[in-house]
Design an enzyme around this catalytic site. Structure first.
Site, PDB file in Angstrom:
ATOM      1  N   ARG A  72     -26.521  34.390 -42.597  1.00 42.62           N
ATOM      2  CA  ARG A  72     -25.440  33.426 -42.849  1.00 42.62           C
ATOM      3  C   ARG A  72     -25.991  32.343 -43.772  1.00 42.62           C
ATOM      4  NH1 ARG A  72     -24.355  34.463 -36.994  1.00 42.62           N
ATOM      5  NH2 ARG A  72     -22.208  35.179 -36.801  1.00 42.62           N
ATOM      6  N   ASP A  82     -14.246  37.200 -36.096  1.00 36.93           N
ATOM      7  CA  ASP A  82     -13.018  36.776 -36.766  1.00 36.93           C
ATOM      8  C   ASP A  82     -11.923  37.824 -36.668  1.00 36.93           C
ATOM      9  OD1 ASP A  82     -13.324  34.137 -37.745  1.00 36.93           O
ATOM     10  OD2 ASP A  82     -14.854  34.874 -39.127  1.00 36.93           O
ATOM     11  N   ARG A  87     -11.076  31.710 -31.704  1.00 37.64           N
ATOM     12  CA  ARG A  87     -12.320  32.160 -31.069  1.00 37.64           C
ATOM     13  C   ARG A  87     -13.076  31.057 -30.344  1.00 37.64           C
ATOM     14  NH1 ARG A  87     -15.893  33.776 -36.446  1.00 37.64           N
ATOM     15  NH2 ARG A  87     -17.757  32.965 -35.499  1.00 37.64           N
ATOM     16  N   CYS A 112     -21.035  43.476 -37.131  1.00 32.08           N
ATOM     17  CA  CYS A 112     -21.960  42.345 -37.073  1.00 32.08           C
ATOM     18  C   CYS A 112     -21.400  41.181 -36.261  1.00 32.08           C
ATOM     19  CB  CYS A 112     -22.380  41.893 -38.463  1.00 32.08           C
ATOM     20  SG  CYS A 112     -21.049  41.202 -39.416  1.00 32.08           S
TER      21      CYS A 112
HETATM   22  C1  PEP Z   1     -17.704  37.612 -37.586  1.00 27.68           C
HETATM   23  O1  PEP Z   1     -16.663  37.017 -37.918  1.00 27.68           O
HETATM   24  O2  PEP Z   1     -17.748  38.518 -36.715  1.00 27.68           O
HETATM   25  C2  PEP Z   1     -18.993  37.254 -38.214  1.00 27.68           C
HETATM   26  C3  PEP Z   1     -20.092  37.933 -37.978  1.00 27.68           C
HETATM   27  O3  PEP Z   1     -18.999  36.142 -39.011  1.00 27.68           O
HETATM   28  P1  PEP Z   1     -19.104  34.629 -38.452  1.00 27.68           P
HETATM   29  O4  PEP Z   1     -19.343  34.714 -36.985  1.00 27.68           O
HETATM   30  O5  PEP Z   1     -20.221  33.994 -39.212  1.00 27.68           O
HETATM   31  O6  PEP Z   1     -17.752  34.095 -38.833  1.00 27.68           O
HETATM   32 MG    MG Z   2     -16.629  35.767 -39.684  1.00 24.91          MG
END
Ligand code: PEP
Ligand code: MG
Length: 587
Positions: free
Chosen positions: A300, A459, A469, A506
């Site tokens: 990230r 997301d 979330r 991920c």
């Molecule tokens: C996701 O949205 O699952 C992700 C890995 O990105 P982030 O948690 O950084 O938004």
């Molecule tokens: Mg994300």
């Protein structure tokens, strides 16, 4: 004697029992001492001297920490030196001294407040935590204004460290110098430096306790449970006994997991899977590999913007990406272009407050709007790619046009590099995150335009189920095993496989044993997650037979609710592979 139980956030698992060591809080004085106009030059010189001294100190500490704890832990001091060298910081301090005709101490406290306000307005917890780096550096300069900073003696006994907030450099120093059994703090979150450091050093930690520093005193007896996020002050013997037994169990579990990190990533019927790590700081690379990661599935890159007060230069990006590529080599590193904007507002960008930040100018939308900033990042990623293990990952794609626009910019940046005879990986793989439902629905169209896909379930679930979330009031609806979510994920995975393209999950879903087993059954092989969860996922996936999981998941997907699916999978898998969920309740 009565005892007190406090709840916080468990950021580093494990249990410790011991005596309190309370650290002093760093406070900037806010008393304004006026000076005459003639004295301002003198005051600026005093400030500059303190900055110079601070830099010397940081360089020395960096050397010490590197020798004692390894290079990955000394990197933070490099970041601090960078903050210190930031010209805009010095300018802001000089401005306060000149305009308010005040002493350097006042200027530091004012500039600190200014940054604090900006960081307070950021909703993203990870980014918010980076304020501690700015506080850390300013506090150090503050102390360096006094020529002889006072030193505290350490009696060398093993203790539980209690702090209001451990500034990052303090955390590194303390955790390296004395035997710290555990850490408990008023402030902090999952992604604070102290949390990351404690996890990597296996020190139980609970943060976000609000006022523990006001409740405990030196010499108090404490239990810190970093797994459940609990602190117990002066526990009676019965409770101590309970925790001694819990500690023993946890330590055995840890030993068991340790063994897993060196074993192959194969299911019982020899199906290969790949545990990868999601990281936010370059110093997490070694920790990730030591826990069994076989690649960095998600870096990230937003963090780069928080280590400094101005925009990172191409060189700033490059030094981080090159380091990642080098340290992970020959394993892959997926560098995600910045996911900022919306609720992840950054002090460097003046973004209008949006009514619906989660649906606003975020990630790729932001990058395509601020193309100059985007080009700087892309150039650095390309320059770091000559080892051929770097991949570019684009977040929050919604429609095909965004990929087309990205490609034009990427081509132009590549041309520039070629013109300048800079070496890079001409075939660097480019992939997109599938985290907007609209993108998921056109996976068949998008997949043809890229080299791989990565499903961001954090997301994707939020947008698909219309559940924020991070909103605790609706968290009961946030269900990764909701039949609609599983159908959607299956649709994406099937298409990627049909097209022969790599596919990864991920989001946090990949880090939960039951969900990971379901994903395996759907056909997933690449699981990218917070590194601390890798051992338990490896253990869970190594404990099952793919063939039978596939059948169970196929049957489960005909069920009507998340609960039915969960119960069905647990029942069927547990009968066959009782080992698979051993790790569930422990971490
Ligand atoms: C996701 O949205 O699952 C992700 C890995 O990105 P982030 O948690 O950084 O938004
Ligand atoms: Mg994300």
């Amino acid at each position: 004697m009565s005892y007190i139980r406090l709840r916080g956030i468990g950021v580093s698992p494990g249990i410790a029992i011991g005596e309190v060591f309370l650290t002093e809080r760093v406070i900037f004085t806010s008393r304004k001492e006026s000076i005459s106009p003639l004295q301002t030059a003198e005051e600026i010189a005093r400030l500059k001297k303190a900055i110079k001294r601070t830099k010397e100190q940081l360089t020395e500490i960096k050397k010490q920490i590197k020798n004692k704890m390894g290079k990955e832990h000394s990197f933070i001091f490099e970041a601090h030196i960078m903050i210190l060298e930031d010209k805009s910081l010095l300018k802001s301090l000089e401005k306060v001294i000149k305009e308010e005709r005040a002493k350097a101490e006042w200027a530091l406290s004012q500039v600190h407040n200014k940054y604090q306000k900006v960081f307070d307005s950021i909703d993203d917890e990870y980014l918010k935590q980076r304020m501690s780096d700015v506080s850390d550096v300013l506090a150090r300069v503050y102390r360096s204004l006094e020529v002889k900073p006072k030193k505290k003696k350490d009696d060398g006994k093993e203790k539980i460290l209690i702090a209001h907030e451990l500034l990052p450099s303090e955390a590194a120093l303390r955790l390296s110098q004395r035997s710290v059994l555990a850490v408990a703090m008023d402030m902090g979150g999952q992604t604070s430096h102290t949390a990351i450091l404690a996890r990597s050093l296996n020190i139980p930690a609970v943060v976000g306790l609000s006022n523990i520093t006001k409740i405990v005193k030196n010499g108090d007896h404490l239990i810190v449970d970093g797994t459940d996020g609990e602190v117990i002050i002066n526990p009676p013997p019965a409770i101590q006994k309970e925790f001694i037994s819990k500690k023993r169990k946890y330590d055995d579990y840890r030993e068991e997991l340790k063994k897993t990190t060196k074993l192959s990533s194969l299911t019982l019927d020899s199906v290969r899977f790949f545990p990868w790590a999601n990281i936010e700081l370059p110093e997490e690379v070694n920790l990730a590999f030591s826990l069994g990661a076989e690649g960095i599935g998600l870096f990230r890159s937003e963090f780069l913007y928080l280590q400094r007060t101005s925009l990172p230069t191409e060189q700033d990006h490059l030094s981080v990406y090159s380091r990642l590529a080098r340290e992970a080599y020959p394993s892959p590193v997926y560098i995600r272009t910045i996911d900022i904007g919306g609720e992840k507002a950054l002090p460097q960008f003046k973004i209008e407050k949006e009514p619906n930040p989660a649906l606003g100018l975020r990630a790729i939308r932001f990058s395509l709007k601020d193309k100059d900033t985007f080009r700087v990042q892309l150039k650095a990623i390309l320059k770091a790619s000559s080892l051929k293990n770097v991949r570019v990952l684009i977040p929050m794609i919604t429609e095909l046009e965004e990929i087309e626009e990205f490609k034009i910019i990427f081509r132009e940046v590549k041309e520039e590099l070629k013109k300048d005879k800079v070496k890079f990986d001409e075939n660097i793989p480019v992939g997109v995150m599938i985290e907007v439902p609209a993108a998921a629905a056109i996976t068949d169209i998008l997949v043809k335009e890229v080299d791989y896909l990565s499903i961001g379930t954090n997301d994707l679930i939020q947008y698909y189920l219309a559940v924020d979330r991070s909103n605790e009031f609706v968290s009961y609806l946030y269900k990764p095993l909701h039949p609609s979510v599983l159908r959607l994920i299956k649709y994406i995975i099937d298409i990627a496989q049909r097209e022969g393209k790599e596919i990864t999950v991920c989001g946090e879903m990949a880090a939960e044993p039951l969900s990971a087993i379901v994903l395996l059954g759907i056909g997933l092989r690449n699981f990218s997650m917070n590194p601390i969860f890798i051992p338990r996922i490896k253990k869970a996936l190594r404990s099952v037979e793919y063939k039978s999981v596939k059948k169970v998941v196929q049957e489960a997907m005909n069920l009507k609710t998340a609960q039915e699916i969960e119960e069905y999978v647990i029942e069927k898998i547990l009968v066959k592979h009782p080992q698979a969920f051993l790790m569930r309740e422990m971490s």
